[in-house]
Design a protein around this motif. Structure first.
Motif, PDB file in Angstrom:
ATOM      1  N   ASN A 419       1.532 -26.018 -48.071  1.00  0.00           N
ATOM      2  CA  ASN A 419       1.490 -27.355 -48.662  1.00  0.00           C
ATOM      3  C   ASN A 419       1.079 -27.230 -50.114  1.00  0.00           C
ATOM      4  O   ASN A 419       0.632 -26.166 -50.548  1.00  0.00           O
ATOM      5  CB  ASN A 419       0.459 -28.245 -47.953  1.00  0.00           C
ATOM      6  N   THR A 420       1.170 -28.318 -50.842  1.00  0.00           N
ATOM      7  CA  THR A 420       0.701 -28.365 -52.224  1.00  0.00           C
ATOM      8  C   THR A 420      -0.574 -29.202 -52.278  1.00  0.00           C
ATOM      9  O   THR A 420      -0.661 -30.245 -51.623  1.00  0.00           O
ATOM     10  CB  THR A 420       1.800 -28.961 -53.131  1.00  0.00           C
ATOM     11  N   TYR A 421      -1.561 -28.683 -52.994  1.00  0.00           N
ATOM     12  CA  TYR A 421      -2.852 -29.373 -53.109  1.00  0.00           C
ATOM     13  C   TYR A 421      -3.087 -29.641 -54.587  1.00  0.00           C
ATOM     14  O   TYR A 421      -3.444 -28.731 -55.335  1.00  0.00           O
ATOM     15  CB  TYR A 421      -3.979 -28.508 -52.534  1.00  0.00           C
ATOM     16  N   THR A 422      -2.874 -30.858 -55.009  1.00  0.00           N
ATOM     17  CA  THR A 422      -3.048 -31.175 -56.430  1.00  0.00           C
ATOM     18  C   THR A 422      -4.498 -31.548 -56.725  1.00  0.00           C
ATOM     19  O   THR A 422      -4.947 -31.454 -57.851  1.00  0.00           O
ATOM     20  CB  THR A 422      -2.138 -32.349 -56.839  1.00  0.00           C
ATOM     21  N   GLU A 423      -5.226 -31.983 -55.703  1.00  0.00           N
ATOM     22  CA  GLU A 423      -6.652 -32.308 -55.865  1.00  0.00           C
ATOM     23  C   GLU A 423      -7.482 -31.145 -55.326  1.00  0.00           C
ATOM     24  O   GLU A 423      -7.032 -30.442 -54.411  1.00  0.00           O
ATOM     25  CB  GLU A 423      -6.997 -33.541 -55.039  1.00  0.00           C
ATOM     26  N   THR A 425      -9.551 -29.106 -53.088  1.00  0.00           N
ATOM     27  CA  THR A 425      -9.582 -29.217 -51.632  1.00  0.00           C
ATOM     28  C   THR A 425     -10.512 -28.140 -51.094  1.00  0.00           C
ATOM     29  O   THR A 425     -10.460 -26.996 -51.544  1.00  0.00           O
ATOM     30  CB  THR A 425      -8.159 -28.990 -51.071  1.00  0.00           C
ATOM     31  N   ILE A 461      -7.239 -25.630 -55.758  1.00  0.00           N
ATOM     32  CA  ILE A 461      -5.962 -26.329 -55.875  1.00  0.00           C
ATOM     33  C   ILE A 461      -4.872 -25.278 -55.776  1.00  0.00           C
ATOM     34  O   ILE A 461      -5.108 -24.095 -56.060  1.00  0.00           O
ATOM     35  CB  ILE A 461      -5.814 -27.123 -57.206  1.00  0.00           C
ATOM     36  N   LYS A 463      -0.234 -24.721 -54.990  1.00  0.00           N
ATOM     37  CA  LYS A 463       1.012 -25.350 -54.553  1.00  0.00           C
ATOM     38  C   LYS A 463       1.683 -24.500 -53.475  1.00  0.00           C
ATOM     39  O   LYS A 463       1.338 -23.323 -53.284  1.00  0.00           O
ATOM     40  CB  LYS A 463       1.944 -25.592 -55.736  1.00  0.00           C
ATOM     41  N   LEU A 496      -8.133 -25.164 -45.075  1.00  0.00           N
ATOM     42  CA  LEU A 496      -7.968 -25.687 -46.430  1.00  0.00           C
ATOM     43  C   LEU A 496      -7.749 -27.181 -46.241  1.00  0.00           C
ATOM     44  O   LEU A 496      -6.709 -27.594 -45.714  1.00  0.00           O
ATOM     45  CB  LEU A 496      -6.782 -25.000 -47.117  1.00  0.00           C
ATOM     46  N   GLY A 497      -8.756 -27.956 -46.623  1.00  0.00           N
ATOM     47  CA  GLY A 497      -8.735 -29.373 -46.249  1.00  0.00           C
ATOM     48  C   GLY A 497      -8.765 -29.452 -44.730  1.00  0.00           C
ATOM     49  O   GLY A 497      -9.638 -28.858 -44.092  1.00  0.00           O
ATOM     50  N   GLN A 499      -6.121 -28.461 -42.956  1.00  0.00           N
ATOM     51  CA  GLN A 499      -5.061 -27.544 -42.527  1.00  0.00           C
ATOM     52  C   GLN A 499      -5.672 -26.226 -42.026  1.00  0.00           C
ATOM     53  O   GLN A 499      -6.419 -25.572 -42.755  1.00  0.00           O
ATOM     54  CB  GLN A 499      -4.159 -27.260 -43.733  1.00  0.00           C
TER      55      GLN A 499
END
Ligand code: NAG
Ligand code: NAG
Ligand code: NAG
Ligand code: NAG
Length: 644
Positions: A419-423, A425, A461, A463, A496-497, A499
């Motif tokens: 996934n992409t994490y822009t914030e 996490t 963060i 991507k 991660l978050g 996930q």
């Protein structure tokens, strides 16, 4: 490493010719007079512990001579199973592992031997001496009568005990007694059929004549003692001798009083104050026990060093690995030098028994060198193909060190973001499932550290498709406590978050092989990293003019890592944490007379702007200057804050 076979009759015959007459020799308990008898004569031992596995082989004789000259008439030492059986059925009794050579050197130094072959030894040694390959069977119950554990113990003792049989005192050797297990009463299992099995095995392989004994702290006598096996106790200078010996009398009403571990000092943990025991307290306690007629073993008389990855660890609310130095504030220092404590103890001993004539050898010559500037070889990730030539193991969930047969050191776990994490996490390992320390990189850029027992998280963060690397350090397996099954690695999949991260490539790293093979001269010009951070290799070569001396390696402002001299793994440093600031470098490791020596450093966190090291003429083991360790787990809010 040779296949084990029992000593031939010819070898036994030759040995009996070389050693004094066997038939008059005996060492027994005299219950009528509360004493030992050696060859029928009242006898008391004043003994000291040292560990051949913590001393370079060429220095064994030096340490033994100094102990004899201190007035000791015996030594006591453990045999670490994991040091001699690296793989099931593969045995190593060569070089620094040549136990028989050590017995012989003690014999030459006129020292009797109290042997502690385990199988569990504690000793603040990796996994208390048990081989970590036992954990390849995750269901095994260590130190119990679990048939899988007993089968492994039996096959090890069938190799070890016949080797020491000719060295028993009544067979002409110097071993007067043999300990069964170690402080078993402090272990939760309290499994008497296990203890009985061990005692039976010792009897079957060593015969009826040898004195078997157990050792426990006062609280352990209940579960640690066994009928027919002599009961001894351990305690230190601060404990109430009268009270403890009275308690011992409940278990062993007649016979000599024995303190098997009288603590001359104490061990150190990374991140805690250096331990010491004052000279007056140690001498007073010894004098009191000798007045009573007790036999005493001083633990340690010479501590030595946890080279390589051999340190153990404790769990006291949190995970506490033991330092590389095992100086122990002992009478003979880590570098083998007599200390004021040694002379004070020698004075006490001289009031009770004859001290050998002649002076103690003086301290060894010490060497000062440097500062030397180290050169960047490259990041650990850049060398991955060399560190793990056979390539990674693929698994949906991360696997433990034990599952992939990596005993010590480091493993790299790699996955790619789906996934992409822009914030920012949070990245963490739930359920305290990180054993023991992780260095986290995203696309090769160091992000920070996670650590066992610490609840903090990293904020990342990234991507989709980004490469996430988690280098996990095994900081040494628990050597004491109720849970000796200390698996290493990522024991839970990281999050991660929300996930759960899966699809891992796992690289068991053969760093020691790599370091031996890699010479700085061969290293290609690496692009200079502007601010190198994360796991990196640094090295340099240096000549020594004239002869080499003992010395102490100081890595000022370096953080944490592992260091090798001429390919020998000196152990872990953790300058940022303390209390140990210098690593003992024994002189036999160094090439003298202008030959080049190589130092290799694996720094795991941060290299100082000025990547220098020094060799000092004295150790620094007691620094309390650097406190970066987080003693309290952070709250969730603090974690989020600290990440920004
Ligand atoms: C040590 O223990 C003995 C016996 O239990 C007791 O009489 C004595 O008061 C104790 N000494 C100290 C200093 O506590
Ligand atoms: C450690 O040493 C420092 C400085 O001597 C002292 O202030 C502190 O109380 C000690 N900590 C413990 C736990 O003994
Ligand atoms: C011991 O610790 C391991 C993790 O290293 C864990 O899996 C196991 O359940 C623990 N055993 C006990 C009896 O607490
Ligand atoms: C550390 O040990 C040295 C040498 O024994 C001593 O001089 C120094 O005062 C000690 N430092 C601390 C902080 O205890």
């Amino acid at each position: 490493m040779a296949p084990a076979r029992p000593p031939s009759l010819l070898a036994l015959l030759l040995l009996s010719l070389l050693l004094p007459q066997a038939d008059t020799r005996s060492f027994v308990v005299d219950r009528d007079h509360d004493q030992f008898l050696l060859n029928g004569v009242p006898f008391r031992y004043v003994s000291g512990s040292l560990h051949y596995f913590r001393i370079p082989r060429v220095l064994w004789a030096d340490r033994l001579l100094k102990m004899r000259m201190s007035g000791l008439n015996a030594i006591q030492f453990y045999v670490p199973w994991n040091y001699h059986e690296p793989e099931p059925g593969v045995y190593n009794f060569e070089g620094s592992r040549d136990l028989i050579a050590f017995l012989n050197e003690a014999y030459q130094a006129d020292l009797l031997v109290i042997l502690r072959p385990g199988p569990y030894i504690c000793a603040e040694w990796e996994m208390g001496g048990l081989p970590s390959w036992l954990l390849r069977n995750p269901k095994i119950h260590l130190r119990t009568s679990d048939p899988d554990f007993l089968a492994a113990v039996d096959s090890w003792f069938k190799v070890l005990l016949p080797k020491i049989y000719p060295w028993l005192y009544h067979n002409g050797g110097n071993i007067i007694s043999v300990q069964v297990e170690n402080e078993y009463g402090s272990f939760k299992a309290c499994d008497f059929s296990y203890l009985r099995h061990l005692a039976g095995l010792f009897r079957a392989l060593l015969g009826d004549k040898i004195l078997l004994f157990t050792t426990d702290g006062p609280e352990g006598l209940k579960c640690g003692t066994l009928k027919g096996v002599y009961t001894t106790i351990d305690f230190g200078p601060a404990d109430n001798m009268t009270k403890i010996f009275n308690l011992l009398r409940k278990y062993e009403p007649h016979g000599p009083l024995v303190n098997s571990e009288y603590y001359t000092g104490w061990l150190d943990y990374w991140g805690q104050n250096h331990s010491t025991r004052s000279i007056p307290s140690v001498t007073r306690g010894l004098e009191n026990m000798l007045h009573l007629g007790a036999s005493v073993n001083m633990y340690m008389f010479h501590g030595g060093t946890n080279f390589g990855y051999w340190n153990g660890a404790d769990e006291k609310g949190r995970f506490l690995p033991i330092t590389t130095s095992y100086d122990y504030d002992a009478p003979l220092s880590e570098a083998g030098d007599p200390t004021p404590k040694l002379f004070a103890l020698r004075n006490v001993i001289s009031k009770f028994q004859e001290i050998p004539l002649g002076p103690l050898p003086p301290p060894s010559g010490k060497m000062i060198l440097g500062p030397l500037t180290l050169r960047l070889d490259g990041s650990l990730l850049a060398f991955l193909d060399f560190l793990c030539p056979e390539g990674p193991i693929h698994s949906v969930l991360p696997l433990s060190f034990e599952a992939v047969k990596q005993d010590h050191g480091f493993m790299l776990y790699r996955t790619y973001l789906v996934n992409t994490y822009t914030e920012l996490t949070s990245f963490w390992v739930p359920n305290n499932g990180l054993h023991d320390r992780a260095y986290v990189m995203m696309n090769g850029v160091f992000q920070g550290i996670l650590e066992r027992s610490m609840q903090y998280r990293l904020l990342l963060i990234g991507k989709m498709g980004d490469q996430l690397d988690v280098l996990v350090e095994n900081m040494g397996r628990l050597s004491f406590g109720s849970n000796s099954s200390d698996f290493k690695g990522l024991l839970e999949p990281p999050l991660l978050g929300h996930q759960v991260l899966t699809q891992w490539s796992i690289f068991p790293l053969k760093i020691d092989k790599f370091v031996k093979w890699w010479l700085p001269a061969q290293s290609p010009k690496m692009p200079h990293l502007p601010t190198p951070s994360g796991p990196v290799f640094y090295s340099t070569t240096f000549p020594i003019v004239g002869t080499a001396g003992d010395t102490f390696l100081y890595l000022p402002k370096w953080s944490k890592g592992q260091v090798w001299i001429n390919g020998f793994n000196l152990g872990r440093y953790w300058t940022k944490q303390g209390p140990q600031q210098t690593l003992y470098v024994p002189r036999p490791l160094l090439f003298p007379h202008g030959n080049l020596n190589i130092i290799t450093v694996l720094e795991l966190e941060n290299v100082p702007l000025n990547p220098q090291i020094q060799f000092l003429d004295r150790p620094i083991l007691n620094s309390t200057l650097h406190r970066t360790y987080l003693n309290e787990p952070l709250t969730h809010e603090q974690m989020e804050l600290s990440g920004h």
